[in-house]
Design an enzyme around this catalytic site. Structure first.
Site, PDB file in Angstrom:
ATOM      1  N   ARG A  26     -21.499 -11.512  -9.262  1.00  0.00           N
ATOM      2  CA  ARG A  26     -20.157 -10.951  -9.079  1.00  0.00           C
ATOM      3  C   ARG A  26     -19.174 -12.079  -9.329  1.00  0.00           C
ATOM      4  O   ARG A  26     -19.125 -13.063  -8.565  1.00  0.00           O
ATOM      5  CB  ARG A  26     -19.991 -10.393  -7.664  1.00  0.00           C
ATOM      6  CG  ARG A  26     -18.536 -10.200  -7.291  1.00  0.00           C
ATOM      7  CD  ARG A  26     -18.338  -9.387  -6.059  1.00  0.00           C
ATOM      8  NE  ARG A  26     -18.660  -7.997  -6.310  1.00  0.00           N
ATOM      9  CZ  ARG A  26     -18.349  -7.000  -5.485  1.00  0.00           C
ATOM     10  NH1 ARG A  26     -17.715  -7.241  -4.363  1.00  0.00           N
ATOM     11  NH2 ARG A  26     -18.670  -5.757  -5.787  1.00  0.00           N
TER      12      ARG A  26
ATOM     13  N   HIS B 113     -17.334  -2.785 -13.569  1.00  0.00           N
ATOM     14  CA  HIS B 113     -18.219  -2.686 -12.396  1.00  0.00           C
ATOM     15  C   HIS B 113     -19.277  -1.620 -12.698  1.00  0.00           C
ATOM     16  O   HIS B 113     -19.281  -0.539 -12.098  1.00  0.00           O
ATOM     17  CB  HIS B 113     -17.376  -2.317 -11.167  1.00  0.00           C
ATOM     18  CG  HIS B 113     -18.043  -2.535  -9.845  1.00  0.00           C
ATOM     19  ND1 HIS B 113     -19.304  -3.094  -9.717  1.00  0.00           N
ATOM     20  CD2 HIS B 113     -17.620  -2.268  -8.571  1.00  0.00           C
ATOM     21  CE1 HIS B 113     -19.615  -3.158  -8.419  1.00  0.00           C
ATOM     22  NE2 HIS B 113     -18.617  -2.659  -7.712  1.00  0.00           N
TER      23      HIS B 113
ATOM     24  N   GLN C  48     -21.510   0.176  -9.927  1.00  0.00           N
ATOM     25  CA  GLN C  48     -20.762   1.132  -9.124  1.00  0.00           C
ATOM     26  C   GLN C  48     -20.718   2.492  -9.819  1.00  0.00           C
ATOM     27  O   GLN C  48     -20.973   3.530  -9.195  1.00  0.00           O
ATOM     28  CB  GLN C  48     -19.322   0.615  -8.912  1.00  0.00           C
ATOM     29  CG  GLN C  48     -18.442   1.584  -8.149  1.00  0.00           C
ATOM     30  CD  GLN C  48     -18.857   1.700  -6.700  1.00  0.00           C
ATOM     31  OE1 GLN C  48     -18.946   0.704  -5.987  1.00  0.00           O
ATOM     32  NE2 GLN C  48     -19.108   2.923  -6.231  1.00  0.00           N
TER      33      GLN C  48
ATOM     34  N   ASP D 163      -9.302   4.010  -5.795  1.00  0.00           N
ATOM     35  CA  ASP D 163      -9.697   2.608  -5.549  1.00  0.00           C
ATOM     36  C   ASP D 163      -8.450   1.868  -5.060  1.00  0.00           C
ATOM     37  O   ASP D 163      -7.328   2.367  -5.226  1.00  0.00           O
ATOM     38  CB  ASP D 163     -10.260   1.983  -6.848  1.00  0.00           C
ATOM     39  CG  ASP D 163     -10.756   0.549  -6.666  1.00  0.00           C
ATOM     40  OD1 ASP D 163     -10.975   0.117  -5.516  1.00  0.00           O
ATOM     41  OD2 ASP D 163     -10.917  -0.162  -7.687  1.00  0.00           O
TER      42      ASP D 163
ATOM     43  N   CYS E 132     -14.843   3.895  -4.353  1.00  0.00           N
ATOM     44  CA  CYS E 132     -15.910   2.890  -4.414  1.00  0.00           C
ATOM     45  C   CYS E 132     -16.000   2.066  -3.134  1.00  0.00           C
ATOM     46  O   CYS E 132     -17.027   1.466  -2.872  1.00  0.00           O
ATOM     47  CB  CYS E 132     -15.703   1.989  -5.631  1.00  0.00           C
ATOM     48  SG  CYS E 132     -14.069   1.227  -5.696  1.00  0.00           S
TER      49      CYS E 132
ATOM     50  N   ARG F  99     -25.440   3.142  -4.214  1.00  0.00           N
ATOM     51  CA  ARG F  99     -25.418   1.836  -4.887  1.00  0.00           C
ATOM     52  C   ARG F  99     -26.830   1.261  -4.922  1.00  0.00           C
ATOM     53  O   ARG F  99     -27.303   0.780  -5.955  1.00  0.00           O
ATOM     54  CB  ARG F  99     -24.485   0.860  -4.137  1.00  0.00           C
ATOM     55  CG  ARG F  99     -23.000   1.155  -4.279  1.00  0.00           C
ATOM     56  CD  ARG F  99     -22.525   0.950  -5.707  1.00  0.00           C
ATOM     57  NE  ARG F  99     -22.802  -0.400  -6.176  1.00  0.00           N
ATOM     58  CZ  ARG F  99     -22.055  -1.477  -5.890  1.00  0.00           C
ATOM     59  NH1 ARG F  99     -20.961  -1.349  -5.170  1.00  0.00           N
ATOM     60  NH2 ARG F  99     -22.384  -2.665  -6.345  1.00  0.00           N
TER      61      ARG F  99
HETATM   62  N1   CP Z   1     -17.862  -1.098  -3.974  1.00  0.00           N
HETATM   63  C1   CP Z   1     -18.212  -2.394  -3.866  1.00  0.00           C
HETATM   64  O1   CP Z   1     -18.581  -3.045  -4.842  1.00  0.00           O
HETATM   65  O2   CP Z   1     -18.129  -2.901  -2.607  1.00  0.00           O
HETATM   66  P1   CP Z   1     -18.275  -4.433  -2.176  1.00  0.00           P
HETATM   67  O3   CP Z   1     -17.076  -5.146  -2.735  1.00  0.00           O
HETATM   68  O4   CP Z   1     -18.303  -4.416  -0.676  1.00  0.00           O
HETATM   69  O5   CP Z   1     -19.528  -4.971  -2.771  1.00  0.00           O
HETATM   70  N1  NVA Z   2     -11.194  -2.775  -8.047  1.00  0.00           N
HETATM   71  C1  NVA Z   2     -11.797  -3.319  -6.864  1.00  0.00           C
HETATM   72  C2  NVA Z   2     -13.190  -2.792  -6.698  1.00  0.00           C
HETATM   73  C3  NVA Z   2     -13.918  -3.279  -5.466  1.00  0.00           C
HETATM   74  C4  NVA Z   2     -15.307  -2.763  -5.359  1.00  0.00           C
HETATM   75  C5  NVA Z   2     -11.804  -4.838  -6.955  1.00  0.00           C
HETATM   76  O1  NVA Z   2     -12.090  -5.370  -8.037  1.00  0.00           O
HETATM   77  O2  NVA Z   2     -11.490  -5.487  -5.970  1.00  0.00           O
END
Ligand code: CP
Ligand code: NVA
Length: 311
Positions: A110, A137, A140, A229, A269, A297
């Site tokens: 990530r 993502h 997701q 989101d 999400c 997930r």
């Molecule tokens: N939806 C998601 O990716 O959550 P986290 O940021 O908690 O991993």
């Molecule tokens: N768009 C959000 C998604 C989190 C899972 C972010 O990037 O923070």
């Protein structure tokens, strides 16, 4: 942002795969989910394997679902937080890629810049799974597709209306729409549209109906899914106040869900900022499927890892 279809060793973008592969992964996710939920603990395809998980950003779902899923299928996952390897700061990405490839069978990351995951995948000799970048993502949206298949019955032909920022989540919806046919609508404020090249790519694929609009009320009519989101993603939190002004009228509330109609599910999400992009009432309503979505997930990712490891 592309790898040749069918040749991808990694899972970086949904559009790196053809429709048959994506549907096969989703089907596998369903099967392995059933097995895990039945209490079966003798299916251990990851036995003797290790996964390095690199996190440059915070996480609950991604970290816990990858680590738990990999363990439940027999493997061992290592969590490397923002202060641990400091990829790109303490050490160059291409060095991290090759060192970890010597220890681990698979890498999940990530990261902030999308280029970093492309570099990681380029230099790693083991599969690299994208656990979110500023651009997309994919894990997701695979989990979301699984959730839609379970609740709506199928993804094909479904109308998914995303309301909010044209961000990484939207890019993954668009890249899924480039592969599997459904109706995707993104309703966002002016100036917060998704990346134009990605919209173009999804449209040019000629697979799905794609609409980008600035009118959430019109957009949600007849939706099977209304999706939300955060307005300020990780890395944009200092813009939160400014964005709250710009996104006025884009909160998913009861009135918007009523415009969508009785068959509409609510998805997010997570993490959600209740009272900002969505009301508490909408998240808690009986047609909200955010928790089955979060659970999926793990199941979607298990199938993605099985595919990436050729198992
Ligand atoms: N939806 C998601 O990716 O959550 P986290 O940021 O908690 O991993
Ligand atoms: N768009 C959000 C998604 C989190 C899972 C972010 O990037 O923070």
């Amino acid at each position: 942002y592309e790898q040749a279809k069918g040749e991808a060793k990694d899972f970086l973008h949904i559009s790196d795969f053809d429709k048959a592969t994506i549907l096969k992964i989703l089907d596998r996710a369903k099967g392995v989910k059933e097995l895990i939920k039945s209490g079966e603990r003798t299916y251990l395809p990851f036995y003797g394997k290790t996964m390095a998980m690199i996190f440059a950003k915070p996480s609950m779902r991604t970290r816990v679902s990858f680590e738990t899923g990999f363990f439940l299928l027999g493997g061992h996952a290592l969590y490397l937080g923002p202060d641990d390897i400091q990829m790109g700061k303490r050490e160059e990405t291409r060095d991290v890629a090759r060192v970890l490839s010597g220890y681990n069978d698979i890498i999940m990351a990530r990261l902030f810049a999308h280029q970093d995951i492309l570099d990681l995948a380029k230099y790693a000799t083991v599969p690299v799974i994208n656990g979110l970048t500023d651009y997309n993502h994919p894990c997701q949206i695979m989990a979301d597709a699984l959730t839609i298949i379970e609740h709506v019955g199928q993804l094909e032909g479904t109308k998914v209306v995303y309301v909010g920022d044209g961000n990484n989540i939207v890019h993954s919806w668009l890249l899924l729409a480039a592969v599997v046919p459904f109706h995707f609508v993104c309703a966002c404020p002016k100036g917060f549209e998704p990346d134009e090249k990605t919209v173009e790519k999804a449209r040019q694929a000629g697979i799905s109906k794609i609409e980008i609009t600035n009118d959430p009320k019109e957009a949600v009519r007849g939706a099977d899914v209304v999706y939300s989101d955060v307005w300020a993603s990780m890395g944009q939190k200092e813009e939160a106040a400014y964005r709250r002004q710009k996104f006025e009228g884009f909160q998913v509330d009861k009135a918007l869900m009523q415009l969508a109609g009785p068959k509409a599910y609510f998805m997010h999400c997570l993490p959600a900022e209740r009272g900002v992009e969505v009301t508490d009432e909408v998240i808690e309503a009986s047609n909200s499927i955010v928790f089955p979505q979060a659970e999926n997930r793990m199941h979607a990712q298990n199938a993605i890892m099985l595919h990436a490891l050729g198992l």
